[in-house]
Design an enzyme around this catalytic site. Structure first.
Site, mmCIF file in Angstrom:
data_model
loop_
_atom_site.group_PDB
_atom_site.id
_atom_site.type_symbol
_atom_site.label_atom_id
_atom_site.label_comp_id
_atom_site.label_asym_id
_atom_site.label_seq_id
_atom_site.Cartn_x
_atom_site.Cartn_y
_atom_site.Cartn_z
ATOM 1 N N ASP A 105 8.584 -9.755 12.067
ATOM 2 C CA ASP A 105 9.874 -9.295 11.548
ATOM 3 C C ASP A 105 9.660 -7.993 10.776
ATOM 4 O OD1 ASP A 105 12.388 -9.021 10.497
ATOM 5 O OD2 ASP A 105 12.298 -10.790 9.200
ATOM 6 N N ASP B 54 14.786 -6.422 15.484
ATOM 7 C CA ASP B 54 13.561 -6.265 14.684
ATOM 8 C C ASP B 54 12.728 -7.530 14.565
ATOM 9 O OD1 ASP B 54 14.977 -7.760 12.719
ATOM 10 O OD2 ASP B 54 13.956 -6.667 11.124
ATOM 11 N N GLU B 55 13.026 -8.519 15.375
ATOM 12 C CA GLU B 55 12.375 -9.816 15.193
ATOM 13 C C GLU B 55 12.055 -10.473 16.526
ATOM 14 O OE1 GLU B 55 13.902 -13.572 12.872
ATOM 15 O OE2 GLU B 55 15.071 -11.815 12.350
HETATM 16 P P1 TTP Z 1 16.704 -8.686 8.788
HETATM 17 O O1 TTP Z 1 15.379 -8.815 9.482
HETATM 18 O O2 TTP Z 1 17.420 -9.907 8.393
HETATM 19 O O3 TTP Z 1 16.506 -7.837 7.444
HETATM 20 P P2 TTP Z 1 15.611 -6.592 7.155
HETATM 21 O O4 TTP Z 1 14.706 -6.266 8.288
HETATM 22 O O5 TTP Z 1 16.500 -5.475 6.711
HETATM 23 O O6 TTP Z 1 14.777 -7.076 5.896
HETATM 24 P P3 TTP Z 1 13.586 -8.119 5.838
HETATM 25 O O7 TTP Z 1 13.341 -8.616 7.224
HETATM 26 O O8 TTP Z 1 12.438 -7.357 5.279
HETATM 27 O O9 TTP Z 1 14.057 -9.179 4.903
HETATM 28 O O10 TTP Z 1 17.686 -7.821 9.648
HETATM 29 C C1 TTP Z 1 17.252 -6.744 10.451
HETATM 30 C C2 TTP Z 1 18.285 -5.639 10.461
HETATM 31 O O11 TTP Z 1 19.535 -6.132 10.936
HETATM 32 C C3 TTP Z 1 18.580 -5.056 9.092
HETATM 33 O O12 TTP Z 1 17.670 -4.020 8.739
HETATM 34 C C4 TTP Z 1 19.987 -4.581 9.228
HETATM 35 C C5 TTP Z 1 20.616 -5.508 10.255
HETATM 36 N N1 TTP Z 1 21.479 -6.503 9.572
HETATM 37 C C6 TTP Z 1 22.827 -6.197 9.392
HETATM 38 O O13 TTP Z 1 23.297 -5.129 9.825
HETATM 39 N N2 TTP Z 1 23.617 -7.116 8.738
HETATM 40 C C7 TTP Z 1 23.129 -8.291 8.237
HETATM 41 O O14 TTP Z 1 23.886 -9.094 7.636
HETATM 42 C C8 TTP Z 1 21.729 -8.586 8.422
HETATM 43 C C9 TTP Z 1 21.145 -9.889 7.889
HETATM 44 C C10 TTP Z 1 20.956 -7.671 9.101
HETATM 45 MG MG MG Z 2 13.551 -7.714 9.254
#
Ligand code: TTP
Ligand code: MG
Length: 357
Positions: A9, A103-104
């Site tokens: 992730d 991203d995951e």
């Molecule tokens: P996440 O992987 O949930 O968050 P992140 O990568 O920003 O942070 P981390 O993993 O370090 O906790 O989500 C990936 C991307 O998806 C995030 O950068 C932006 C987008 N996203 C949104 O646009 N709205 C949301 O509610 C969420 C959860 C994510």
């Molecule tokens: Mg992330």
């Protein structure tokens, strides 16, 4: 045989990309999103998270929590490119990649293309390559099932690499707060607290029947994960190579003007599905099937993705001009158009209904 699963992730994904591309944003509280009345934050840099700014928080609230917060508008084409790059890195190790979002992803590396025995080594290499290729950090979790690998990747964020070995799984789960369990949201967590379930060990005390009575169908899942059991497979999503639409006419077409008219309808339909499913490609293919079932295809590759109707219409016209109608002296029974050579191969989310008829 024990499986080897990795969950990767990216850290503060959108915000990290923006900080990477603009040094002035580095080390500062950044929110990706619009600073408008009704907008919400897409994500926040780790500096902003210290102030309680996170995804889905209204921008107005975020600004109140962190007055020096810098809002940056999202650049989705950049995030899509990074997503493509990291998936290419994953594919160096295994084709068993299940993306959850841009991203995951889960990777099953039990058997892998490089014959590396240690999943932890693979996770480390992947993190290193992501840093080299994308200039970004990712967190990785390694374990023997999806449930634990996902928890592990979250455990040491950012830039984390955490391994949950089979022998450590039970003590780890027993001490884990149930909010951290994947699939347990706020509402369920509250319900669990009311039933005296706060940690994994509390969940483990309940029988499957009791859990099912309390939480319905999910009861069985909770019963198993409390014991470190999660048999869900990593499912590699088939990648679509082309997206197209075609039509067989009730009466064969005899004249070029008829072909142009029918093709126009097909172009319209194709553009609709391109935009609906975000499959933007550089190559356009025209298929012509004649009354005697002989078939010709003509393709052309452009320097840019076909994103708009105007582009598609012009490209189709160019292709049509390469078809020699007089030479064939044939009537046309079918016409088709497709795009391929996608910028980002997207998983097939839905079975597309491509028939015009
Ligand atoms: P996440 O992987 O949930 O968050 P992140 O990568 O920003 O942070 P981390 O993993 O370090 O906790 O989500 C990936 C991307 O998806 C995030 O950068 C932006 C987008 N996203 C949104 O646009 N709205 C949301 O509610 C969420 C959860 C994510
Ligand atoms: Mg992330």
């Amino acid at each position: 045989m024990q499986r080897k699963i990795i969950h990767i992730d990216m850290d503060a994904f959108y915000a990290s990309v923006e900080q990477r591309d603009n040094p002035e944003l580095r080390g500062k509280p950044v929110a990706v999103g619009f600073d408008k009345e009704r907008s919400v934050v897409c994500t926040a840099s780790y500096e902003a998270r210290k102030f309680g700014v996170r995804s889905a928080l209204p921008s107005v609230t975020a600004r109140k929590k962190c007055p020096e917060l810098i809002f940056v508008k999202p650049h989705f084409e950049k995030y899509t490119l990074v997503s493509k790059q990291i998936r290419e890195i994953f594919k160096e190790y295994t084709d068993l990649v299940e993306p959850l979002s841009l991203d995951e992803a889960y990777l099953d590396v039990t058997e892998n293309k490089k014959n590396i025995a240690s999943a932890t080594q693979i996770a480390g290499e992947i993190k290193q390559k992501i840093k080299e290729v994308c200039g970004l950090t990712a967190s990785a979790g390694v374990s023997y099932n999806k449930f634990l690998a996902k928890i592990a990747s979250d455990y040491q964020k950012p830039d984390g690499l955490f391994v949950i070995k089979p022998e450590d799984a039970m003590p780890f789960i027993e001490e884990l707060d149930i909010e951290k369990f994947f699939g347990i949201g706020k509402v369920t967590a509250q319900k669990m607290h009311k039933s005296g379930i706060h940690k994994g060990k509390d969940m483990k005390k309940l029988s499957e029947t009791e859990l099912t009575k309390l939480f319905g169908k999910q009861g069985n899942y909770y019963f198993n994960i409390a014991r470190g059991i999660d048999e869900r497979a990593v499912i590699a999503q088939r990648e679509r190579k082309s997206l197209g639409t075609e039509f067989t006419f009730e009466k064969d077409l005899c004249y070029k003007f008829e072909v142009v008219t029918e093709l126009y309808k097909i172009e319209k339909h194709l553009m609709e599905i391109i935009q609906k499913y975000n499959y933007f490609g550089k190559t356009l293919t025209l298929k012509v099937k004649y009354a005697d079932f002989k078939q010709h295809t003509k393709s052309k590759t452009f320097t840019e993705d076909i994103c708009e109707f105007k582009q598609l219409h012009k490209a189709t016209k160019d292709l049509l001009n390469t078809v020699d109608f007089n030479d064939t002296n044939q009537k046309i029974r079918l016409l088709g158009l497709s795009v391929s050579n996608f910028s980002l191969s997207k998983p097939v989310e839905k079975q597309l209904e491509l028939s015009l008829g």
